[in-house]
Scaffold this motif. Structure first.
Motif, PDB file in Angstrom:
ATOM      1  N   SER A   1       0.835  -1.212   0.000  1.00 31.60           N
ATOM      2  CA  SER A   1       0.000   0.000   0.000  1.00 31.60           C
ATOM      3  C   SER A   1       0.863   1.254   0.000  1.00 31.60           C
ATOM      4  O   SER A   1       0.592   2.211  -0.730  1.00 31.60           O
ATOM      5  N   LEU A   2       1.906   1.232   0.804  1.00 36.27           N
ATOM      6  CA  LEU A   2       2.820   2.376   0.865  1.00 36.27           C
ATOM      7  C   LEU A   2       3.507   2.603  -0.475  1.00 36.27           C
ATOM      8  O   LEU A   2       3.613   3.742  -0.949  1.00 36.27           O
ATOM      9  N   ILE A   3       3.934   1.532  -1.121  1.00 39.48           N
ATOM     10  CA  ILE A   3       4.576   1.651  -2.432  1.00 39.48           C
ATOM     11  C   ILE A   3       3.594   2.204  -3.466  1.00 39.48           C
ATOM     12  O   ILE A   3       3.942   3.099  -4.249  1.00 39.48           O
ATOM     13  N   LEU A   4       2.364   1.685  -3.471  1.00 34.74           N
ATOM     14  CA  LEU A   4       1.364   2.191  -4.425  1.00 34.74           C
ATOM     15  C   LEU A   4       1.083   3.671  -4.208  1.00 34.74           C
ATOM     16  O   LEU A   4       0.968   4.435  -5.178  1.00 34.74           O
ATOM     17  N   VAL A   5       0.975   4.090  -2.958  1.00 37.01           N
ATOM     18  CA  VAL A   5       0.740   5.511  -2.678  1.00 37.01           C
ATOM     19  C   VAL A   5       1.942   6.336  -3.133  1.00 37.01           C
ATOM     20  O   VAL A   5       1.777   7.431  -3.682  1.00 37.01           O
TER      21      VAL A   5
ATOM     22  N   VAL B   1      -2.234  13.015  -1.124  1.00 31.87           N
ATOM     23  CA  VAL B   1      -1.635  11.700  -1.351  1.00 31.87           C
ATOM     24  C   VAL B   1      -0.308  11.585  -0.598  1.00 31.87           C
ATOM     25  O   VAL B   1      -0.030  10.559   0.033  1.00 31.87           O
ATOM     26  N   VAL B   2       0.494  12.624  -0.637  1.00 36.84           N
ATOM     27  CA  VAL B   2       1.775  12.616   0.076  1.00 36.84           C
ATOM     28  C   VAL B   2       1.544  12.497   1.579  1.00 36.84           C
ATOM     29  O   VAL B   2       2.228  11.725   2.276  1.00 36.84           O
ATOM     30  N   THR B   3       0.561  13.224   2.084  1.00 39.39           N
ATOM     31  CA  THR B   3       0.241  13.140   3.509  1.00 39.39           C
ATOM     32  C   THR B   3      -0.263  11.745   3.865  1.00 39.39           C
ATOM     33  O   THR B   3       0.112  11.185   4.908  1.00 39.39           O
ATOM     34  N   ALA B   4      -1.091  11.162   3.003  1.00 38.54           N
ATOM     35  CA  ALA B   4      -1.552   9.786   3.221  1.00 38.54           C
ATOM     36  C   ALA B   4      -0.363   8.830   3.247  1.00 38.54           C
ATOM     37  O   ALA B   4      -0.302   7.922   4.083  1.00 38.54           O
ATOM     38  N   GLY B   5       0.581   9.043   2.348  1.00 37.97           N
ATOM     39  CA  GLY B   5       1.784   8.207   2.329  1.00 37.97           C
ATOM     40  C   GLY B   5       2.587   8.344   3.614  1.00 37.97           C
ATOM     41  O   GLY B   5       3.094   7.347   4.146  1.00 37.97           O
ATOM     42  N   ALA B   6       2.686   9.559   4.134  1.00 31.44           N
ATOM     43  CA  ALA B   6       3.396   9.775   5.398  1.00 31.44           C
ATOM     44  C   ALA B   6       2.691   9.044   6.539  1.00 31.44           C
ATOM     45  O   ALA B   6       3.342   8.448   7.410  1.00 31.44           O
ATOM     46  N   LEU B   7       1.361   9.058   6.529  1.00 33.47           N
ATOM     47  CA  LEU B   7       0.608   8.343   7.565  1.00 33.47           C
ATOM     48  C   LEU B   7       0.786   6.828   7.429  1.00 33.47           C
ATOM     49  O   LEU B   7       0.915   6.122   8.437  1.00 33.47           O
ATOM     50  N   LEU B   8       0.794   6.335   6.207  1.00 37.71           N
ATOM     51  CA  LEU B   8       1.025   4.902   6.008  1.00 37.71           C
ATOM     52  C   LEU B   8       2.442   4.516   6.448  1.00 37.71           C
ATOM     53  O   LEU B   8       2.641   3.451   7.035  1.00 37.71           O
ATOM     54  N   LEU B   9       3.397   5.393   6.189  1.00 38.49           N
ATOM     55  CA  LEU B   9       4.759   5.142   6.659  1.00 38.49           C
ATOM     56  C   LEU B   9       4.787   5.100   8.190  1.00 38.49           C
ATOM     57  O   LEU B   9       5.423   4.223   8.784  1.00 38.49           O
ATOM     58  N   LEU B  10       4.078   6.024   8.816  1.00 37.80           N
ATOM     59  CA  LEU B  10       3.970   6.014  10.275  1.00 37.80           C
ATOM     60  C   LEU B  10       3.368   4.706  10.762  1.00 37.80           C
ATOM     61  O   LEU B  10       3.835   4.119  11.748  1.00 37.80           O
ATOM     62  N   SER B  11       2.345   4.204  10.064  1.00 36.23           N
ATOM     63  CA  SER B  11       1.716   2.942  10.476  1.00 36.23           C
ATOM     64  C   SER B  11       2.687   1.770  10.353  1.00 36.23           C
ATOM     65  O   SER B  11       2.663   0.853  11.174  1.00 36.23           O
ATOM     66  N   VAL B  12       3.545   1.791   9.347  1.00 38.29           N
ATOM     67  CA  VAL B  12       4.552   0.736   9.179  1.00 38.29           C
ATOM     68  C   VAL B  12       5.578   0.818  10.309  1.00 38.29           C
ATOM     69  O   VAL B  12       5.933  -0.201  10.915  1.00 38.29           O
TER      70      VAL B  12
END
Length: 148
Positions: free
Chosen positions: A61-65, A81-92
């Motif tokens: 998911s992080l890669i796709l974002v 989208v960039v902010t969503a990616g940062a949140l997904l990175l935080l979740s990882v």
């Protein structure tokens, strides 16, 4: 092509959010209501099963974002989208540092070898999982908003 990427990414992240929401608010409550041995065995089985799949789902998911952010850099909604990616990175990062260590221990427990504080450890995992679910819901919401 970008539009297909946006839709596929949003669906994949949305499904991940649905699974994690279900774990937090449905499955854990069902498992916690079972008798002690059954509860612990259910948590261990769930940890093994989802523990094998979720790393790929989170990283994928992080890669796709990330691809969406790069491919759509000059399009409307890229900041979301960039902010969503940062949140997904935080979740990882949260997963690796806070949740995976507990999961790795608990998935090997049996009624014969579990520690005395096994419920407290699972409760700690559950609290961190609630936070992670909130983070990925926020990321998903931002992706949906970027589509609009």
């Amino acid at each position: 092509m970008l539009q297909a990427l946006e839709v596929v990414t949003t669906v994949i992240v949305g499904l991940m959010v649905g699974v994690e929401f279900s774990v937090a608010f449905i499955m854990n409550r069902i498992l916690n209501a079972l008798p002690e041995d059954s509860s612990q065995l259910g948590h261990a089985h769930g940890g093994r099963m989802l523990g094998a799949v979720m790393p790929f789902w989170y990283i994928g998911s992080l890669i796709l974002v990330g691809i969406w952010a790069v491919a759509g850099w000059h399009h409307h909604g890229t900041g979301l989208v960039v902010t969503a990616g940062a949140l997904l990175l935080l979740s990882v990062v949260m997963s690796i540092l806070l949740l995976v260590p507990i999961n790795n221990r608990s998935k090997a427990w049996t009624p014969d070898n579990r520690p005395a504080d096994w419920r407290q450890q699972l409760n700690r995992w559950g609290r961190w999982h609630y936070v992670r679910v909130a983070v990925i819901i926020a990321a998903f919401t931002l992706l949906v908003a970027a589509l609009a």
